[in-house]
Scaffold this motif. Structure first.
Motif, PDB file in Angstrom:
ATOM      1  N   HIS A 151       0.871  -1.124   0.149  1.00  0.00           N
ATOM      2  CA  HIS A 151       0.118  -0.126  -0.114  1.00  0.00           C
ATOM      3  C   HIS A 151       0.925   1.396  -0.165  1.00  0.00           C
ATOM      4  O   HIS A 151       0.430   2.299  -0.624  1.00  0.00           O
ATOM      5  CB  HIS A 151      -0.947  -0.154   1.283  1.00  0.00           C
ATOM      6  CG  HIS A 151      -1.986  -0.913   1.320  1.00  0.00           C
ATOM      7  ND1 HIS A 151      -2.817  -1.511   2.014  1.00  0.00           N
ATOM      8  CD2 HIS A 151      -2.533  -2.012   0.030  1.00  0.00           C
ATOM      9  CE1 HIS A 151      -3.832  -2.452   1.785  1.00  0.00           C
ATOM     10  NE2 HIS A 151      -3.619  -2.698   0.479  1.00  0.00           N
ATOM     11  N   LEU A 154       1.916   1.888  -3.448  1.00  0.00           N
ATOM     12  CA  LEU A 154       0.710   2.557  -4.196  1.00  0.00           C
ATOM     13  C   LEU A 154       0.566   3.983  -3.945  1.00  0.00           C
ATOM     14  O   LEU A 154       0.422   4.936  -4.895  1.00  0.00           O
ATOM     15  CB  LEU A 154      -0.295   1.600  -3.930  1.00  0.00           C
ATOM     16  CG  LEU A 154      -0.632   0.359  -4.571  1.00  0.00           C
ATOM     17  CD1 LEU A 154      -1.783  -0.412  -4.036  1.00  0.00           C
ATOM     18  CD2 LEU A 154      -0.607   0.554  -5.854  1.00  0.00           C
ATOM     19  N   GLN A 157       3.144   5.903  -5.566  1.00  0.00           N
ATOM     20  CA  GLN A 157       2.797   6.172  -6.955  1.00  0.00           C
ATOM     21  C   GLN A 157       1.900   7.235  -7.140  1.00  0.00           C
ATOM     22  O   GLN A 157       2.041   8.117  -8.200  1.00  0.00           O
ATOM     23  CB  GLN A 157       2.417   5.048  -7.591  1.00  0.00           C
ATOM     24  CG  GLN A 157       3.270   3.794  -8.031  1.00  0.00           C
ATOM     25  CD  GLN A 157       2.728   2.513  -8.596  1.00  0.00           C
ATOM     26  OE1 GLN A 157       1.676   2.247  -8.528  1.00  0.00           O
ATOM     27  NE2 GLN A 157       3.366   1.949  -9.400  1.00  0.00           N
TER      28      GLN A 157
END
Length: 163
Positions: A151, A154, A157
């Motif tokens: 996570h 993510l 990103q």
């Protein structure tokens, strides 16, 4: 920070982790710190003062942990620290209402937390808000280390500038 103050904050962390902030007393903090209660009162008048000082010291420690690191490295480190923090774990188990009041968006320290995150990570205010909300979820439901790290990647990103 001088040695006495550091010792008092360490003792407060141990007492709060053992009993939770609500059940801890100035006496239990003094005992965990290895000092007389009078010494503790010379530095903090109330248990709330102790809790505020501990929170500030922990925010500073976590800010230092992330400063200068790429976001993709800083986020998993922050998540792991928060997921395993003994005081936060105790509060999540025994005092969830107090934990939510302390960390919820709109709480007194929320703006300061997001400001510190933005500065430490070098991200926008909106990015810091996203990170803070994700980290709040980590505090309340730590999950598995591997999941937290996926996570974190993510979220990192999402924070990358569009290229």
């Amino acid at each position: 920070m001088n040695r006495t103050r550091a010792g008092l904050l360490g003792g407060a962390a141990r007492a709060f982790a053992a009993h939770g902030p609500r059940r801890s007393t100035m006496q239990s903090v003094a005992v965990a710190s290895g000092v007389a209660k009078a010494t503790l009162y010379n530095h903090s008048r109330t248990k709330d003062d102790v809790a505020r000082a501990l929170l500030d010291a922990e925010l500073r420690r976590l800010t230092d942990l992330t400063a200068g690191r790429p976001v993709a490295e800083a986020l998993p480190a922050l998540a792991d620290e928060l997921a395993t923090h003994p005081v936060l774990r105790r509060m999540a188990e025994t005092e969830p209402d107090q934990l939510v009041a302390l960390l919820s968006p709109g709480a007194t320290g929320w703006a300061e937390l997001t400001r510190r995150l933005a500065a430490a990570l070098g991200i926008s205010a909106d990015g810091a808000e996203l990170v803070a909300r994700w980290l709040l979820g980590v505090v309340l439901q730590p999950g598995l280390t591997t999941l937290r790290r996926r996570h974190a990647a993510l979220v990192a990103q999402l924070l990358e500038p569009a290229g």
